[in-house]
Design a protein around this motif. Structure first.
Motif, PDB file in Angstrom:
ATOM      1  N   PHE A   9       0.836  -1.209   0.000  1.00 51.83           N
ATOM      2  CA  PHE A   9       0.000   0.000   0.000  1.00 51.83           C
ATOM      3  C   PHE A   9       0.870   1.258   0.000  1.00 51.83           C
ATOM      4  CE2 PHE A   9      -2.524   3.239   2.255  1.00 51.83           C
ATOM      5  CZ  PHE A   9      -3.593   3.298   1.389  1.00 51.83           C
ATOM      6  N   MET A  13       0.838   4.057  -2.942  1.00 55.95           N
ATOM      7  CA  MET A  13       0.571   5.463  -2.614  1.00 55.95           C
ATOM      8  C   MET A  13       1.737   6.361  -3.014  1.00 55.95           C
ATOM      9  SD  MET A  13      -2.448   5.819  -1.574  1.00 55.95           S
ATOM     10  CE  MET A  13      -2.994   4.496  -2.619  1.00 55.95           C
ATOM     11  N   LEU A  16       1.370   6.805  -6.694  1.00 56.07           N
ATOM     12  CA  LEU A  16       0.257   7.719  -6.963  1.00 56.07           C
ATOM     13  C   LEU A  16       0.652   9.161  -6.681  1.00 56.07           C
ATOM     14  CD1 LEU A  16      -2.784   7.941  -7.699  1.00 56.07           C
ATOM     15  CD2 LEU A  16      -3.220   7.863  -5.245  1.00 56.07           C
ATOM     16  N   SER A  17       1.343   9.385  -5.581  1.00 52.53           N
ATOM     17  CA  SER A  17       1.772  10.759  -5.279  1.00 52.53           C
ATOM     18  C   SER A  17       2.818  11.236  -6.272  1.00 52.53           C
ATOM     19  CB  SER A  17       2.306  10.846  -3.849  1.00 52.53           C
ATOM     20  OG  SER A  17       3.526  10.145  -3.738  1.00 52.53           O
ATOM     21  N   SER A  31       8.418  11.894  -3.059  1.00 54.86           N
ATOM     22  CA  SER A  31       7.620  10.693  -3.326  1.00 54.86           C
ATOM     23  C   SER A  31       8.495   9.549  -3.826  1.00 54.86           C
ATOM     24  CB  SER A  31       6.507  10.994  -4.316  1.00 54.86           C
ATOM     25  OG  SER A  31       7.039  11.412  -5.544  1.00 54.86           O
TER      26      SER A  31
END
Length: 94
Positions: A9, A13, A16-17, A31
Protein backbone atom coordinates in the motif's frame (compact mmCIF):
# COMPACT_ATOMS: atom_id res chain seq x y z
CA UNK A 1 1.26 -10.82 6.39
CA UNK A 2 -0.18 -7.46 7.36
CA UNK A 3 3.24 -5.82 7.03
CA UNK A 4 3.41 -7.00 3.43
CA UNK A 5 0.06 -5.39 2.64
CA UNK A 6 1.16 -2.18 4.38
CA UNK A 7 4.37 -2.08 2.36
CA UNK A 8 2.52 -2.72 -0.91
CA UNK A 9 0.00 0.00 0.00
CA UNK A 10 2.88 2.38 0.77
CA UNK A 11 4.46 1.58 -2.58
CA UNK A 12 1.22 2.21 -4.49
CA UNK A 13 0.57 5.46 -2.61
CA UNK A 14 4.11 6.59 -3.37
CA UNK A 15 3.59 5.93 -7.06
CA UNK A 16 0.26 7.72 -6.96
CA UNK A 17 1.77 10.76 -5.28
CA UNK A 18 4.61 10.71 -7.82
CA UNK A 19 2.09 10.82 -10.64
CA UNK A 20 -0.07 13.51 -9.03
CA UNK A 21 2.77 15.82 -7.91
CA UNK A 22 4.49 16.15 -11.23
CA UNK A 23 4.56 19.95 -11.12
CA UNK A 24 7.15 20.37 -8.35
CA UNK A 25 10.55 18.73 -8.46
CA UNK A 26 10.91 18.63 -4.67
CA UNK A 27 7.60 16.80 -4.21
CA UNK A 28 8.60 14.34 -6.91
CA UNK A 29 11.87 13.64 -5.12
CA UNK A 30 10.07 13.15 -1.81
CA UNK A 31 7.62 10.69 -3.33
CA UNK A 32 10.50 8.78 -4.95
CA UNK A 33 12.17 8.48 -1.55
CA UNK A 34 8.88 7.21 -0.13
CA UNK A 35 8.81 4.55 -2.86
CA UNK A 36 12.40 3.58 -2.01
CA UNK A 37 11.53 3.21 1.69
CA UNK A 38 8.54 1.03 0.87
CA UNK A 39 10.66 -1.14 -1.44
CA UNK A 40 13.24 -1.47 1.34
CA UNK A 41 10.49 -2.59 3.69
CA UNK A 42 9.22 -5.14 1.16
CA UNK A 43 12.70 -6.55 0.60
CA UNK A 44 13.33 -6.76 4.33
CA UNK A 45 10.08 -8.68 4.88
CA UNK A 46 10.90 -11.00 1.98
CA UNK A 47 14.45 -11.69 3.18
CA UNK A 48 13.30 -12.25 6.76
CA UNK A 49 10.66 -14.74 5.70
CA UNK A 50 13.23 -16.97 3.99
CA UNK A 51 16.06 -16.41 6.52
CA UNK A 52 18.44 -15.10 3.88
CA UNK A 53 21.37 -12.71 4.33
CA UNK A 54 20.85 -8.95 4.33
CA UNK A 55 23.85 -7.92 2.21
CA UNK A 56 21.61 -6.98 -0.67
CA UNK A 57 19.77 -4.53 1.59
CA UNK A 58 23.05 -2.76 2.30
CA UNK A 59 23.71 -2.41 -1.43
CA UNK A 60 20.14 -1.18 -1.94
CA UNK A 61 20.50 1.41 0.83
CA UNK A 62 23.80 2.60 -0.63
CA UNK A 63 22.28 3.07 -4.07
CA UNK A 64 19.19 4.79 -2.66
CA UNK A 65 21.39 7.26 -0.74
CA UNK A 66 23.28 7.97 -3.96
CA UNK A 67 19.97 8.50 -5.73
CA UNK A 68 18.81 10.92 -3.06
CA UNK A 69 22.07 12.88 -3.16
CA UNK A 70 21.90 13.10 -6.95
CA UNK A 71 18.30 14.32 -6.80
CA UNK A 72 19.12 16.99 -4.23
CA UNK A 73 22.13 18.18 -6.22
CA UNK A 74 19.94 18.48 -9.32
CA UNK A 75 17.37 20.38 -7.28
CA UNK A 76 20.02 22.84 -6.05
CA UNK A 77 21.38 23.25 -9.58
CA UNK A 78 17.94 23.95 -11.03
CA UNK A 79 17.04 26.31 -8.19
CA UNK A 80 20.20 28.33 -8.84
CA UNK A 81 19.65 28.33 -12.59
CA UNK A 82 15.89 28.94 -12.84
CA UNK A 83 14.98 30.25 -9.40
CA UNK A 84 12.09 27.84 -8.74
CA UNK A 85 11.28 24.16 -8.74
CA UNK A 86 8.32 24.12 -11.12
CA UNK A 87 8.77 21.52 -13.82
CA UNK A 88 6.94 23.64 -16.40
CA UNK A 89 9.60 26.38 -16.29
CA UNK A 90 12.51 24.08 -17.15
CA UNK A 91 13.35 24.40 -20.80
CA UNK A 92 15.40 21.37 -21.78
CA UNK A 93 15.96 22.53 -25.36
CA UNK A 94 18.50 25.21 -24.47
Amino acid sequence: MILTFVAIFMYLMGLLSFCLNRKHLLLMLLSLEFVVVSLFMLMYIYLCSYNWEFYFLMVFLTLSVCEGALGLSLLVLLMRTYGNNYMISFNLLW
